[in-house]
Design a protein around this motif. Structure first.
Motif, short mmCIF file in Angstrom:
data_model
loop_
_atom_site.label_atom_id
_atom_site.label_comp_id
_atom_site.label_asym_id
_atom_site.label_seq_id
_atom_site.Cartn_x
_atom_site.Cartn_y
_atom_site.Cartn_z
N LYS A 48 3.50 -4.68 -1.21
CA LYS A 48 4.62 -4.53 -2.15
C LYS A 48 4.58 -3.13 -2.71
N LYS A 74 5.51 0.24 -4.63
CA LYS A 74 6.24 0.51 -5.87
C LYS A 74 7.07 1.79 -5.77
N LYS A 104 12.07 -1.51 1.39
CA LYS A 104 10.86 -2.16 0.85
C LYS A 104 10.52 -3.41 1.66
N SER A 126 -3.93 4.81 -8.52
CA SER A 126 -2.50 5.13 -8.42
C SER A 126 -2.28 6.56 -8.85
N GLU A 143 5.34 5.97 -8.47
CA GLU A 143 3.95 5.47 -8.59
C GLU A 143 3.48 5.19 -7.18
N ASP A 175 0.64 3.66 -5.23
CA ASP A 175 -0.57 2.82 -5.30
C ASP A 175 -1.33 2.93 -3.99
#
Ligand SMILES: C[S@@+](CC[C@H](N)C(=O)[O-])C[C@H]1O[C@@H](n2cnc3c(N)ncnc32)[C@H](O)[C@@H]1O
Length: 241
Positions: free
Chosen positions: A142, A144, A152, A182, A231, A233
Motif C-alpha cells: 500500500k 503512500k 496504486k 520513511s 512520504e 515508506d
C-alpha cells in the motif's frame, strides 16, 4: 511495449533522483545495514545505471571493483560509462549461476521483478562467503506516494508482501532482520507530473498517455497548492549468512 527500463534509461537518474538529501539518507542506511569491509566483494543486483553502485563503492572505500547486474541493455550501457564497475548484462537468476564468490549483495527496488526468487536465494546463500549479507530495499504494497488510484492498485498487485521474502530467505538458512523508515519530502506539482508522464515507476508503464493525463488531473484535485507532499515508506530487509 518493450522493456520499460530500456525506454527510460537516458532519463532514469534524473527522474528517480528525488534530491541529494534523499540519496544521502538512502546511502547512510545501505552502509549501516551492509556493514562493509574495504575488501568486500559487492554485487548490486538490478543496479540500473550504476549510480548507487558507484556511490556505495566510494563511500565504503571498496578496494575491489563492484559488480552491477542489469538485464536492460540501455540501463547497463549507461552504467558502462563508469569504468570502475563490472557490468553483467543479464538477470539476477542468470548471474547467480556463475561460479563467483562475494560478501555483500544489494537488491534495491528490484525484488518484485525477479521471477524465480527461491532459486536466487538458494544460489546466493551458496555463493556468499561466511558472514555475507543481502540487503533488500523495497516498499509496502500500500504505497503512500501520491499516485492516482488506478496506479496504486497496479502497484499493490505487482508488489509481493514483504513477509514472503522473509519466509523465503529464512527457509534457505539466512538470519533475517527487518527495519522500516520513511522519507518525507516535497516536490512541485510540475516535477511530479513530469515524473509520472515519463513513467518513472515501471507500474506506470501500462497506462496510456490519456490515462496518465486523467491520473494527473485526479492528483491535482486532491491537493490545495502546487506542492506535492511525498512520504516514501521503505522496507530494509537484511539477510545474514
Ligand atoms: C527501479 S530500478 C532500480 C535500479 C537501481 N537499483 C537503483 O536503485 O537505482 C529496477 C532495475 O532492476 C532491473 N531488473 C528488472 N528485472 C530484473 C531481474 N530479473 N534481475 C535483475 N535486475 C532486474 C531493471 O532493468 C531496472 O534497472
Amino acid at each position: 511495449m518493450g522493456n520499460h527500463f530500456d525506454q527510460i534509461a537516458n532519463v532514469y537518474d534524473r527522474i528517480w533522483h528525488f534530491s541529494n538529501n534523499y540519496k544521502k539518507w538512502m546511502l547512510t542506511h545501505i552502509l549501516e545495514f551492509l556493514k562493509f569491509d574495504v575488501y568486500d566483494n559487492f554485487v548490486d543486483i538490478g543496479g540500473g545505471t550504476g549510480a548507487y553502485t558507484k556511490s556505495i563503492c566510494d563511500k565504503a572505500h571498496l578496494v575491489n571493483f563492484p559488480y552491477c547486474v542489469e538485464p536492460s541493455l540501455e540501463m547497463s550501457n549507461v552504467a558502462k560509462i563508469n569504468k570502475d564497475i563490472k557490468i553483467f548484462n543479464e538477470d539476477a537468476n542468470c548471474f547467480s549461476k556463475r561460479a563467483l564468490r562475494y560478501d555483500k549483495v544489494l537488491l534495491k527496488e528490484v525484488v518484485h521483478h525477479i521471477k524465480n526468487r527461491d532459486d536466487l536465494w538458494f544460489d546466493l546463500y551458496d555463493r556468499l562467503n561466511e558472514g555475507g549479507k543481502i540487503l533488500i530495499i523495497t516498499r509496502p504494497r500500500k504505497i503512500k506516494m501520491p499516485l492516482f488510484d488506478a496506479a496504486k492498485k497496479v502497484f499493490f498487485q505487482n508488489q509481493p508482501p514483504y513477509e514472503l521474502f522473509i519466509d523465503e530467505l529464512e527457509a534457505v538458512g539466512f538470519k533475517v532482520d527487518v527495519k522500516f523508515d520513511s522519507y518525507f519530502f516535497d516536490l512541485s506539482l510540475e516535477t511530479w507530473s513530469s515524473m509520472i508522464r515519463k513513467r518513472f515507476m515501471s507500474n506506470l508503464g501500462k497506462f496510456s498517455c490519456e490515462e496518465i493525463e486523467e491520473g494527473i488531473e485526479e492528483i491535482k484535485s486532491n491537493i490545495k497548492s502546487n506542492v506535492i507532499n511525498i512520504e516514501d515508506d521503505i522496507i530494509f530487509i537484511t539477510a545474514s549468512k
